[in-house]
Design an enzyme around this catalytic site. Structure first.
Site, mmCIF file in Angstrom:
data_model
loop_
_atom_site.group_PDB
_atom_site.id
_atom_site.type_symbol
_atom_site.label_atom_id
_atom_site.label_comp_id
_atom_site.label_asym_id
_atom_site.label_seq_id
_atom_site.Cartn_x
_atom_site.Cartn_y
_atom_site.Cartn_z
ATOM 1 N N LEU A 226 3.946 23.419 126.680
ATOM 2 C CA LEU A 226 2.925 23.835 125.710
ATOM 3 C C LEU A 226 1.550 23.229 126.006
ATOM 4 O O LEU A 226 1.412 22.009 126.112
ATOM 5 C CB LEU A 226 3.381 23.425 124.290
ATOM 6 C CG LEU A 226 2.469 23.903 123.151
ATOM 7 C CD1 LEU A 226 2.512 25.402 123.012
ATOM 8 C CD2 LEU A 226 2.869 23.225 121.850
ATOM 9 N N ASP A 227 0.530 24.080 126.124
ATOM 10 C CA ASP A 227 -0.870 23.650 126.280
ATOM 11 C C ASP A 227 -1.106 22.826 127.542
ATOM 12 O O ASP A 227 -2.056 22.045 127.615
ATOM 13 C CB ASP A 227 -1.343 22.862 125.043
ATOM 14 C CG ASP A 227 -1.338 23.718 123.792
ATOM 15 O OD1 ASP A 227 -1.491 24.947 123.927
ATOM 16 O OD2 ASP A 227 -1.174 23.181 122.691
#
Lengths: 283, 283, 283, 283
Positions: A226-227
């Site tokens: 994530l990210d």
């Protein structure tokens, strides 16, 4: 057809520019643009070559099958893009409208070289905007542990519509690794913070708590982490002690819009080469 | 004396502006500037009041002792600053020269309202710059576990020279909590990253690895937690895939210079009120 | 009603802050925000005062007629604004869509505190956007020397719809002094250059010719002198030798959008006081 | 020697990249970097080629005389630069110190690839800074109509010290066309405004009068027409109604410093090609 763009990456070695440019010159192509980058740390070479499409005297298949041999001998990792192909793009959204509006508006103004055959959302909220712009809208809610099933429906829609790029225009669902790996390097996400600061949820509240004097947004290719995917574009805006979290959110919207649209533009103009977890962007 | 600046913070309540401004008006002061901020989340009120110093008809002691009573009744947390007092500032450095050069140069150009009676370093490297600007230079190395002892020597020097502000102008030593707590809110550090991204060491290499498209710098008050103190100022600059870690370092130098000098200026002009871990800055 | 905003300008004199703030405190108002500016060159004082609207215990008329006396004694030039009044705004456009889209979109997202009862254009081109957003569209062409007549029709529409603010969102007609003087300080124009550079027509081509490395946009109040009115907001973007005039135009669109929307927001939030040919903006 | 840089401009034609890159590849050179730009409006081609200097097996004279023939056949306008040559630079100043300080400091920090054998001023004011940095300082006042004579003395000094680049670091004298034409494309000036806004004298006061919301600085090659030469670099900073002309001057200093140093760096790294009145800058 106006342009043919080759994106190439390979180990760096002496003579590579003359080698590749001569290859195309000898085939009668005018090289309209040639951008290069040598990563002296990883010893890798990157090139973006724009050829005059009107110089193509053979079929595309012949062009490519000839280049395959040339490339194999030199360990080139490459792709080719013809300007008369308009990639099909799917926008995925939730309840926040500003990025959706911005992309549809730019598309209407011919700023984005693509078709947008559908919008997918996990909420019905933004259907009225899809209607305003006459784009089909599919509402596929995520609920009661149906996530895998919902993602499969999304993938089916993407396949059916021959989608080449997915834009997560503030889609507030974490996608599974399986989903992301189905389209590696073809999912662009906008994160509402200046990564790597404030990865994950609710970045504006956390920015407020930390008392930062600037906030930002980051467009990146989604990866399983994530990210943490390769960053395409970032920008920031100055804020002050007066900016409440709500105010940060409002200011942030303008940054998100600009950053996401730039990233999408770079991708659609074939200006990006992914190099491990970084991006080479030929502007 | 030209100006008297009052910095005030207190719980917010109705009538406070009229209350305070009338207090000074009734004493015959012209209010040259009045900045306020209401933190509606914490329900706190902040004020910076600049009075015409020529209106002072009593002693400073009398002014203050009268205000003490007024303030106590209203739970005001306050400080007063007279423009004819030039705070004494100590610069602490290691081997990197750009921030030191910049501050000395600005001081020479009368941009910084302070005196700089000494520079302290843990390395002899930059003594030649101190010499260029004719500022006494003290080299106090940190070695063989003498850190507590070295810090005590620094504190002794600060006391001896009546230092009111310490600027860590790329001082590459982590200060102990004891040291920092000896001067709370009076030590300004420049961190060579856009906090909270890349706290701690070697931020430019980590920024390179992460492939960010902008790098930044952050000036903040040092607290016991490394790189977590109240942020005063930040700025960023655009970079690209071409920027090696060395290039990032070079680009970063200009941001560090600007950000640190702005933060120091705000502090010396009494524009900053610390509010828990955030800063209110009246520009 | 939540807020009452007073905008005040007057000659500067001692005690004015205490004087005005006490006036409202004595009437039982909580002062939520108070911004001031003293122009020490022109010796003028400017103030923006936000009162808690729920503290109003009289009629608005009574509030105003009482303040009229107070103001007259002190030569205050003032206006008052109640937050439950939504100003009516007219957008004027020609053939370029990006500013129109942007304003309509922000209005839809509740970013602009106003109503938009009509769009006026001298071309039919953008009617489809008005339709998308369900706003009445009036096409009033300028042709064959009918300019005075056309302007009269526009003024009639503005009057009929009780318009308080006209936004020239890339309206490509020079308005007559008569028209502008009918609404002084209530017509905002966006100029596609960084004024005072490139006043007048075709600024992007001229920017290209001059070889500038940044281009900008400027929002200002229209006055009888073309592109010379009080500037509200400006911004710029970096360009390079690669940017053709068309590319400058495209880059400029994003700046124009942002700059115009900020200016409109400041106006609608009653943050602007015009001071001869400059603006005081309380952010 | 590490690098050889060729700067080339010529009419655009098909095959030129392959042609030139093959020429050097055939001579055994590794091409470390190759930047190009095609001006599609003027139909001109620009190239910056960095060769690995260790690949040079002949004398420099032989390299150049061979290339002369190649270039003549193709109408190439070119120059060559060897990285072991450190250009000699003269700084010209008047009474303002910030740009002088900045350049000397950067030179000391090895950021500028040059030697600075002398500083020339028309005032004695800044001699102490020259002394601080141990650079010879020549004071040549302009008075009583001796301008032509003074300029001749300056030219004599430039010649004697083999100066290749003159930097007007806030030199407050207008140079004659004769002087400028003696070193075309080798005099860099910093103008304290965002050109073409505020050409000529006292730009900060005029910016104040006009009420601009940003101020800027511009580095450009001096030409016979005042402030009209090819722009190298520009930057801006946000200001407000609070900024008096003095404050603008102070804010402007930081922009001037940054802009001038970037321009000088581009020049010294042979990144600039002048194209009529514009610059192509390969970053």
């Amino acid at each position: 057809m106006k342009h043919i763009v080759f994106l190439i990456k390979c180990p760096d070695h002496k003579g590579i520019l003359a080698d590749i440019s001569s290859y195309f010159a000898n085939k009668g192509f005018n090289i309209l643009q040639c951008n290069q980058h040598t990563d002296t740390i990883a010893n890798r070479y990157f090139m973006r070559l724009t050829l005059d499409g009107t110089d193509l005297k053979t079929s595309r298949r012949a062009l490519e099958s000839d280049f395959i041999k040339f490339a194999a001998e030199r360990q080139l990792d490459w792709s080719v893009h013809y300007s008369d192909n308009k990639p099909k793009v799917c926008l995925m959204v939730s309840k926040t409208s500003h990025c959706l509006y911005d992309l549809l508006e730019r598309h209407n103004e011919n700023e984005l070289h693509c078709e947008i055959p559908l919008i997918i959302s996990n909420h019905p909220t933004l259907e009225y905007i899809a209607d305003q712009f006459k784009v089909p809208f599919f509402c596929l809610p995520v609920e009661n542990g149906n996530k895998a099933e919902q993602e499969q429906k999304v993938l089916d829609l993407l396949k059916k519509h021959h989608i080449e790029l997915v834009i997560l225009a503030r889609y507030m669902q974490i996608l599974s690794a399986d989903f992301i790996n189905a389209m590696p390097g073809h999912i662009i996400n906008i994160h509402h913070a200046f990564l790597p600061a404030f990865e994950g949820g609710d970045p504006y509240s956390r920015a407020y708590e930390r008392g930062v004097k600037m906030i930002g947004a980051t467009a990146h290719y989604a990866t399983a982490e994530l990210d943490r995917g390769p960053i395409i574009e970032q920008d920031v805006e100055r804020v002050s002690h007066q900016s409440t979290p709500d105010e940060l959110k409002r200011i942030g919207k303008d940054i998100e819009r600009i950053v996401l649209s730039r990233a999408v533009k770079y991708h659609l103009e074939n200006r990006i080469i992914i190099a491990s977890n970084r991006t080479v962007i030929f502007k």
